[in-house]
Design a protein around this motif. Structure first.
Motif, mmCIF file in Angstrom:
data_model
loop_
_atom_site.group_PDB
_atom_site.id
_atom_site.type_symbol
_atom_site.label_atom_id
_atom_site.label_comp_id
_atom_site.label_asym_id
_atom_site.label_seq_id
_atom_site.Cartn_x
_atom_site.Cartn_y
_atom_site.Cartn_z
ATOM 1 N N VAL A 69 -7.778 7.933 5.832
ATOM 2 C CA VAL A 69 -6.521 7.334 4.911
ATOM 3 C C VAL A 69 -5.721 8.336 4.619
ATOM 4 O O VAL A 69 -4.499 8.205 4.730
ATOM 5 C CB VAL A 69 -7.258 6.963 3.223
ATOM 6 N N HIS A 70 -5.968 9.871 4.559
ATOM 7 C CA HIS A 70 -5.349 10.895 4.459
ATOM 8 C C HIS A 70 -4.181 10.969 5.629
ATOM 9 O O HIS A 70 -3.025 11.184 5.346
ATOM 10 C CB HIS A 70 -5.947 12.059 4.419
ATOM 11 N N LYS A 71 -4.566 10.760 6.837
ATOM 12 C CA LYS A 71 -3.960 10.884 8.055
ATOM 13 C C LYS A 71 -2.889 9.315 7.989
ATOM 14 O O LYS A 71 -2.065 9.380 8.976
ATOM 15 C CB LYS A 71 -4.716 10.685 9.304
ATOM 16 N N GLY A 72 -3.259 8.464 7.435
ATOM 17 C CA GLY A 72 -2.257 7.313 7.251
ATOM 18 C C GLY A 72 -2.845 6.408 8.455
ATOM 19 O O GLY A 72 -2.257 5.601 9.001
ATOM 20 N N CYS A 73 -4.014 6.463 8.789
ATOM 21 C CA CYS A 73 -4.820 5.514 9.874
ATOM 22 C C CYS A 73 -5.520 4.447 9.281
ATOM 23 O O CYS A 73 -6.099 3.591 10.157
ATOM 24 C CB CYS A 73 -5.795 6.459 10.538
ATOM 25 N N ALA A 74 -5.525 4.216 8.083
ATOM 26 C CA ALA A 74 -6.395 3.086 7.367
ATOM 27 C C ALA A 74 -5.864 2.747 5.946
ATOM 28 O O ALA A 74 -5.401 3.909 5.514
ATOM 29 C CB ALA A 74 -7.995 3.443 7.521
ATOM 30 N N TRP A 75 -6.252 1.677 5.541
ATOM 31 C CA TRP A 75 -5.830 1.559 3.965
ATOM 32 C C TRP A 75 -7.504 1.629 3.270
ATOM 33 O O TRP A 75 -8.552 1.616 3.856
ATOM 34 C CB TRP A 75 -5.816 -0.020 3.695
ATOM 35 N N TRP A 76 -7.092 2.029 1.991
ATOM 36 C CA TRP A 76 -8.378 2.033 0.869
ATOM 37 C C TRP A 76 -8.843 0.339 1.025
ATOM 38 O O TRP A 76 -8.205 -0.344 0.775
ATOM 39 C CB TRP A 76 -8.023 2.677 -0.192
ATOM 40 N N ASP A 115 -14.176 4.041 -5.605
ATOM 41 C CA ASP A 115 -13.602 5.096 -5.073
ATOM 42 C C ASP A 115 -12.206 5.426 -5.366
ATOM 43 O O ASP A 115 -11.598 5.109 -4.266
ATOM 44 C CB ASP A 115 -14.148 5.283 -3.496
ATOM 45 N N LEU A 116 -11.878 5.559 -6.497
ATOM 46 C CA LEU A 116 -10.502 5.630 -6.854
ATOM 47 C C LEU A 116 -9.821 6.818 -5.860
ATOM 48 O O LEU A 116 -8.671 6.677 -6.001
ATOM 49 C CB LEU A 116 -10.237 5.814 -8.505
ATOM 50 N N ARG A 117 -10.674 7.841 -5.586
ATOM 51 C CA ARG A 117 -9.912 8.811 -4.896
ATOM 52 C C ARG A 117 -9.476 8.574 -3.509
ATOM 53 O O ARG A 117 -8.287 8.755 -3.220
ATOM 54 C CB ARG A 117 -10.988 10.169 -4.589
ATOM 55 N N LEU A 118 -10.020 7.573 -3.039
ATOM 56 C CA LEU A 118 -9.187 6.886 -1.770
ATOM 57 C C LEU A 118 -7.835 6.374 -2.072
ATOM 58 O O LEU A 118 -7.008 6.303 -1.345
ATOM 59 C CB LEU A 118 -10.153 5.999 -1.208
ATOM 60 N N GLY A 119 -7.753 5.776 -3.338
ATOM 61 C CA GLY A 119 -6.625 5.054 -3.692
ATOM 62 C C GLY A 119 -5.569 6.332 -3.884
ATOM 63 O O GLY A 119 -4.270 5.964 -3.415
ATOM 64 N N HIS A 120 -5.915 7.327 -4.415
ATOM 65 C CA HIS A 120 -5.102 8.373 -4.703
ATOM 66 C C HIS A 120 -4.665 9.011 -3.176
ATOM 67 O O HIS A 120 -3.693 9.320 -3.278
ATOM 68 C CB HIS A 120 -5.467 9.575 -5.413
ATOM 69 N N ILE A 121 -5.493 9.109 -2.317
ATOM 70 C CA ILE A 121 -5.311 9.671 -0.952
ATOM 71 C C ILE A 121 -4.086 8.695 -0.297
ATOM 72 O O ILE A 121 -3.400 9.288 0.180
ATOM 73 C CB ILE A 121 -6.565 9.924 -0.261
ATOM 74 N N GLU A 122 -4.298 7.446 -0.437
ATOM 75 C CA GLU A 122 -3.728 6.406 0.369
ATOM 76 C C GLU A 122 -2.461 6.739 -0.303
ATOM 77 O O GLU A 122 -1.293 6.428 0.402
ATOM 78 C CB GLU A 122 -4.036 4.955 0.045
ATOM 79 N N ASN A 123 -2.145 6.684 -1.707
ATOM 80 C CA ASN A 123 -0.851 6.801 -2.277
ATOM 81 C C ASN A 123 0.132 8.011 -1.628
ATOM 82 O O ASN A 123 1.417 7.973 -1.572
ATOM 83 C CB ASN A 123 -0.716 6.613 -3.732
ATOM 84 N N SER A 124 -0.681 9.026 -1.843
ATOM 85 C CA SER A 124 -0.175 10.211 -1.117
ATOM 86 C C SER A 124 0.108 10.241 0.295
ATOM 87 O O SER A 124 1.408 10.720 0.775
ATOM 88 C CB SER A 124 -1.223 11.500 -1.317
ATOM 89 N N ARG A 173 1.363 7.316 1.731
ATOM 90 C CA ARG A 173 2.556 6.313 2.052
ATOM 91 C C ARG A 173 3.857 7.111 1.286
ATOM 92 O O ARG A 173 4.756 6.963 1.926
ATOM 93 C CB ARG A 173 2.124 5.385 0.703
ATOM 94 N N GLN A 174 3.621 7.786 0.239
ATOM 95 C CA GLN A 174 4.927 8.770 -0.011
ATOM 96 C C GLN A 174 5.026 9.844 1.185
ATOM 97 O O GLN A 174 6.473 9.939 1.344
ATOM 98 C CB GLN A 174 4.348 9.562 -1.535
ATOM 99 N N ALA A 175 4.150 10.306 1.968
ATOM 100 C CA ALA A 175 4.417 11.263 2.715
ATOM 101 C C ALA A 175 4.819 10.476 4.011
ATOM 102 O O ALA A 175 5.373 11.252 5.228
ATOM 103 C CB ALA A 175 3.271 12.311 3.160
ATOM 104 N N ARG A 176 4.659 9.006 4.235
ATOM 105 C CA ARG A 176 5.174 8.387 5.569
ATOM 106 C C ARG A 176 4.315 8.848 6.558
ATOM 107 O O ARG A 176 4.891 9.268 7.720
ATOM 108 C CB ARG A 176 6.496 8.094 5.512
ATOM 109 N N ARG A 177 2.949 9.141 6.328
ATOM 110 C CA ARG A 177 2.261 9.715 7.539
ATOM 111 C C ARG A 177 1.515 8.351 8.333
ATOM 112 O O ARG A 177 0.982 7.330 7.636
ATOM 113 C CB ARG A 177 0.846 10.418 7.006
ATOM 114 N N GLY A 178 1.214 8.290 9.538
ATOM 115 C CA GLY A 178 0.529 7.207 10.394
ATOM 116 C C GLY A 178 1.398 5.865 10.258
ATOM 117 O O GLY A 178 2.418 5.703 10.330
ATOM 118 N N LEU A 179 0.529 4.928 9.909
ATOM 119 C CA LEU A 179 0.862 3.442 9.703
ATOM 120 C C LEU A 179 2.038 3.439 8.676
ATOM 121 O O LEU A 179 2.765 2.368 8.608
ATOM 122 C CB LEU A 179 -0.096 2.563 9.456
#
Length: 172
Positions: A121-128, A136-145, A147-153
């Motif tokens: 999720v951090h690398k932008g390779c998958a959704w939460w 696992d709300l931490r995955l949601g925070h990582i996904e938002n990060s 998205r904002q950084a426009r990583r991966g997908l």
């Protein structure tokens, strides 16, 4: 009034004696989660692995907590390669608390002590995947990060979620 207070005190003392907490014995305590060490032999998709256990049995594992783009979906091959770079040919740990799903097992997968789902999720390779890991709300925070950084997908301004793609609303 003092009589009522006395009876209340006596009642509370008697009640306290009846509601003692049971003694905790080793058999009733919760054990920490067990982890199983396996080797990754193949990455099937961006969220599915094949592993071999210590008895040389092959298992297909779906990563808990993530949903990666489908193989025929934009970034599907990129998601598969992303997971491949992380774990292919390596030893990983699986949570012994797995659940069956079709012909697979769903498990948290760890690379050293880090959940692979969080790395993806951090690398932008998958959704939460909120269905398999709603708490696992931490995955949601990582996904938002990501998205904002426009990583991966998330380079695509409006990527189609895999569950929508599978439902037929994906791009042609």
């Amino acid at each position: 009034m003092n009589g009522k207070l006395l009876w209340l005190s006596v009642g509370l003392v008697l009640l306290g004696g009846c509601s003692s907490t049971p003694e905790v014995t080793p058999s009733t305590t919760e054990e920490p989660p067990r982890l199983l060490q396996v080797g990754v032999t193949r990455v099937v998709e961006g969220d599915i692995l094949q592993v071999v256990d210590s008895e040389e049995r092959t298992h297909t594992i779906r990563l808990r907590g993530v949903d990666a783009p489908e193989p025929d979906q934009p970034y599907g091959e990129g998601a598969r390669r992303c997971l491949e770079e992380l774990v292919l040919g390596r030893s990983v740990l699986l949570s012994a608390n797995m659940r069956p799903l079709n012909d697979m097992l769903v498990s948290e997968v760890y690379l050293r002590a880090t959940p692979v789902s969080k790395l993806l999720v951090h690398k932008g390779c998958a959704w939460w995947d909120q269905q398999s890991a709603p708490y696992d709300l931490r995955l949601g925070h990582i996904e938002n990060s990501a998205r904002q950084a426009r990583r991966g997908l998330w380079v695509d301004r409006s990527p189609v979620a895999p569950w929508e793609w599978r439902a037929g609303s994906g791009r042609p």
